[in-house]
Design a protein around this motif. Sequence first.
Motif, PDB file in Angstrom:
ATOM      1  N   TYR B   8       0.765  -1.111   0.247  1.00  0.00           N
ATOM      2  CA  TYR B   8       0.251   0.062   0.257  1.00  0.00           C
ATOM      3  C   TYR B   8       0.960   1.395   0.195  1.00  0.00           C
ATOM      4  CZ  TYR B   8      -2.986   3.453   1.729  1.00  0.00           C
ATOM      5  OH  TYR B   8      -3.905   4.477   2.389  1.00  0.00           O
ATOM      6  N   ARG B   9       0.299   2.319  -0.490  1.00  0.00           N
ATOM      7  CA  ARG B   9       0.877   3.143  -0.885  1.00  0.00           C
ATOM      8  C   ARG B   9       0.276   4.409  -1.062  1.00  0.00           C
ATOM      9  NH1 ARG B   9       5.217   0.913   0.315  1.00  0.00           N
ATOM     10  NH2 ARG B   9       6.447   0.071  -0.737  1.00  0.00           N
ATOM     11  N   ALA B  10      -0.161   5.669  -0.333  1.00  0.00           N
ATOM     12  CA  ALA B  10      -1.200   6.561   0.073  1.00  0.00           C
ATOM     13  C   ALA B  10      -0.041   8.476  -0.386  1.00  0.00           C
ATOM     14  CB  ALA B  10      -2.116   6.877   1.053  1.00  0.00           C
ATOM     15  N   PRO B  11       0.707   8.461  -1.800  1.00  0.00           N
ATOM     16  CA  PRO B  11       0.612   9.443  -1.584  1.00  0.00           C
ATOM     17  C   PRO B  11       0.417  10.533  -2.005  1.00  0.00           C
ATOM     18  CG  PRO B  11       0.408   8.530  -4.717  1.00  0.00           C
ATOM     19  CD  PRO B  11      -0.085   7.367  -2.907  1.00  0.00           C
ATOM     20  N   ASP B  12       0.271  12.378  -1.290  1.00  0.00           N
ATOM     21  CA  ASP B  12      -0.113  13.167  -1.552  1.00  0.00           C
ATOM     22  C   ASP B  12      -0.233  13.957  -2.453  1.00  0.00           C
ATOM     23  OD1 ASP B  12       2.110  14.012  -0.475  1.00  0.00           O
ATOM     24  OD2 ASP B  12       1.494  14.339   2.225  1.00  0.00           O
ATOM     25  N   LYS B  13       0.481  13.761  -3.455  1.00  0.00           N
ATOM     26  CA  LYS B  13       1.178  14.348  -4.874  1.00  0.00           C
ATOM     27  C   LYS B  13       0.557  13.691  -5.770  1.00  0.00           C
ATOM     28  CE  LYS B  13       4.287  18.079  -2.704  1.00  0.00           C
ATOM     29  NZ  LYS B  13       3.154  17.887  -1.637  1.00  0.00           N
ATOM     30  N   LEU B  14       0.333  13.701  -6.887  1.00  0.00           N
ATOM     31  CA  LEU B  14      -0.423  13.340  -8.075  1.00  0.00           C
ATOM     32  C   LEU B  14       1.023  13.180  -8.994  1.00  0.00           C
ATOM     33  CD1 LEU B  14      -2.001  12.743 -10.121  1.00  0.00           C
ATOM     34  CD2 LEU B  14      -1.545  15.246 -11.454  1.00  0.00           C
ATOM     35  N   THR B  15       1.823  13.698  -8.739  1.00  0.00           N
ATOM     36  CA  THR B  15       3.581  13.173  -9.191  1.00  0.00           C
ATOM     37  C   THR B  15       4.409  12.054  -8.948  1.00  0.00           C
ATOM     38  OG1 THR B  15       5.157  14.702  -8.100  1.00  0.00           O
ATOM     39  CG2 THR B  15       4.505  15.028 -10.721  1.00  0.00           C
ATOM     40  N   GLU B  16       3.767  11.894  -7.458  1.00  0.00           N
ATOM     41  CA  GLU B  16       4.205  10.309  -6.841  1.00  0.00           C
ATOM     42  C   GLU B  16       3.416   9.442  -7.420  1.00  0.00           C
ATOM     43  OE1 GLU B  16       4.076  11.065  -2.589  1.00  0.00           O
ATOM     44  OE2 GLU B  16       5.256  12.961  -2.254  1.00  0.00           O
ATOM     45  N   ALA B  17       2.288   9.424  -7.046  1.00  0.00           N
ATOM     46  CA  ALA B  17       1.093   8.443  -7.637  1.00  0.00           C
ATOM     47  C   ALA B  17       1.455   8.034  -9.256  1.00  0.00           C
ATOM     48  CB  ALA B  17      -0.612   8.665  -8.236  1.00  0.00           C
ATOM     49  N   LEU B  18       1.696   8.726 -10.047  1.00  0.00           N
ATOM     50  CA  LEU B  18       2.187   8.722 -10.913  1.00  0.00           C
ATOM     51  C   LEU B  18       3.963   8.144 -11.554  1.00  0.00           C
ATOM     52  CD1 LEU B  18       0.852  11.638 -13.170  1.00  0.00           C
ATOM     53  CD2 LEU B  18       0.132  10.227 -13.055  1.00  0.00           C
ATOM     54  N   ASP B  19       4.818   8.456 -10.196  1.00  0.00           N
ATOM     55  CA  ASP B  19       6.022   7.486 -10.481  1.00  0.00           C
ATOM     56  C   ASP B  19       5.648   6.101 -10.266  1.00  0.00           C
ATOM     57  OD1 ASP B  19       7.135   9.749 -11.577  1.00  0.00           O
ATOM     58  OD2 ASP B  19       7.977  10.151  -9.004  1.00  0.00           O
ATOM     59  N   LEU B  20       4.562   5.484  -8.969  1.00  0.00           N
ATOM     60  CA  LEU B  20       4.537   4.633  -9.322  1.00  0.00           C
ATOM     61  C   LEU B  20       3.673   3.770 -10.035  1.00  0.00           C
ATOM     62  CD1 LEU B  20       3.061   5.658  -5.564  1.00  0.00           C
ATOM     63  CD2 LEU B  20       5.424   3.563  -5.852  1.00  0.00           C
ATOM     64  N   LEU B  21       2.661   4.292 -10.733  1.00  0.00           N
ATOM     65  CA  LEU B  21       2.249   3.980 -12.045  1.00  0.00           C
ATOM     66  C   LEU B  21       3.128   3.538 -12.477  1.00  0.00           C
ATOM     67  CD1 LEU B  21      -1.451   4.961 -12.426  1.00  0.00           C
ATOM     68  CD2 LEU B  21      -0.989   3.408 -11.636  1.00  0.00           C
ATOM     69  N   ALA B  22       4.037   4.491 -13.320  1.00  0.00           N
ATOM     70  CA  ALA B  22       5.103   3.504 -14.183  1.00  0.00           C
ATOM     71  C   ALA B  22       5.546   3.305 -13.341  1.00  0.00           C
ATOM     72  CB  ALA B  22       5.673   5.294 -14.325  1.00  0.00           C
TER      73      ALA B  22
END
Lengths: 171, 292
Positions: B8-22
């Motif tokens: 589980y990860r709960a980033p609070d920035k969009l860029t972090e979420a997109l990095d995880l998806l990448a």
Amino acid sequence: MTELHKIRVEVNGALVERTVEPRRLLSDFLREDLGLTGTHVGCEQGICGACTILLNGRAARSCLIFAVQVDGAKVMTIEGLSNSGAVRHLQDLFSKHRALQCGYCTPGMIVVAYDLLQHLPSPTAQEIRDGMSAALCRCTGYVGIIEAVTEAARERVAAVDCATPVHMTSD
Amino acid sequence: MKPAPFNYRAPDKLTEALDLLATYGSDAKVLAGGQSLVPAMNFRLNRFALLIDINRIRELEYIRIDGQVLRIGALTRHRDIEMSPLVREHAPLVAEAVRHVAHLPIRTRGTIGGSLSHADPAAESPAIVLALDGTLVLQSRTGARSVRATEFFQGMFSTALQPNELLVEIQLPVAQPGQRFAFEEVSRRRGDFAIVGVGAMVNLQHGRISQARFAACGVGTGPVRLRAAEQLLEQQVPTAALFARAAAAAAAAVDPQTDIHADAEYRRRLLAGLVERVGMRAAGLSEGAKRD
């Protein structure tokens, strides 16, 4: 092996700190980790409403939220609402109108009713029926439940009407 | 049942979420409101190595007007859309339809972006975004692209989203003078998924229908634009007989599924009835039949 997460969450006004597996449902966290068994679990798919709690003041299904998600949030369960007296009158009216039989759905019903009356201080009969459809009861046929919530709403309106002149003079 | 284990990860920035998806792509799943995803996980209908919880990305939670476009952040809750004066004024079809989305304790969590990404053929939001010819903004670490609703929905629980992309914004054209809207659905109980639902926009200019947009849920593998009805209605003077013909044309053109809730023929009949009803109401020919 999945990573564990440390969470800090305010439950019924008290700060609790626990370590949880990500897949731990909030409903199981409340019942099994904190012993707050007033939150009931019926369907685990968000349909029945028995596990309804307040998350940051809004009604939500605790079976559709992971405990790890409520880190830093405020959770209010039926125990918190009951011990503070916030739903005392609703509970009395449920008793008066025979709004429960086996009682399994009742904690969720009370939370849903409390939330409904917070959002709609003077709901119409249809709004009460629509709002209370967010929780399922398999015993009563809903007549007593609707009567209890209707009486609670009517009393609130009467109380607000009486209080209005006081507010007006104090302004 | 309980979900299978996941990280589980709960980033609070969009860029972090997109990095995880990448990084994780199709091994990861995005968790928004969780009102469809978590039941499926509880039943172990799906499992993922990593759950990316986007609920802390506050920059995805907004409703604002930008010229002639209503922009809704993907993480906006159905309840907040329901209560928004901006939505009521500029996208009345959304305001009317969103009240049919499940129950209040579901709407407080469920998000419009989650609903659109999930693409349940019975859900209201995809049909509404299709009827309004909305545009969806999909973002990945390498950039953003805009996809029209007509291209976004690609069948049963299937969309144009790539594994490294996140739906970040829904863009809807602001309601124009002359446009009238209506949404209705038939469900077994209040708050249930619709068996069939229909949303409509009818633009009346000088007594004629200059433009008609109809879309339905529950009559196909995804939301369905009812083009046969639209073509029949456009440039015509609205009458009860015209809407009856449009309803029949819409019903003849769809290919509904038979399932435990309703068979295909019943869905076709519901569709015809709803097209007629919302069309008449949008055109101002009837004020009745609005059930709420």
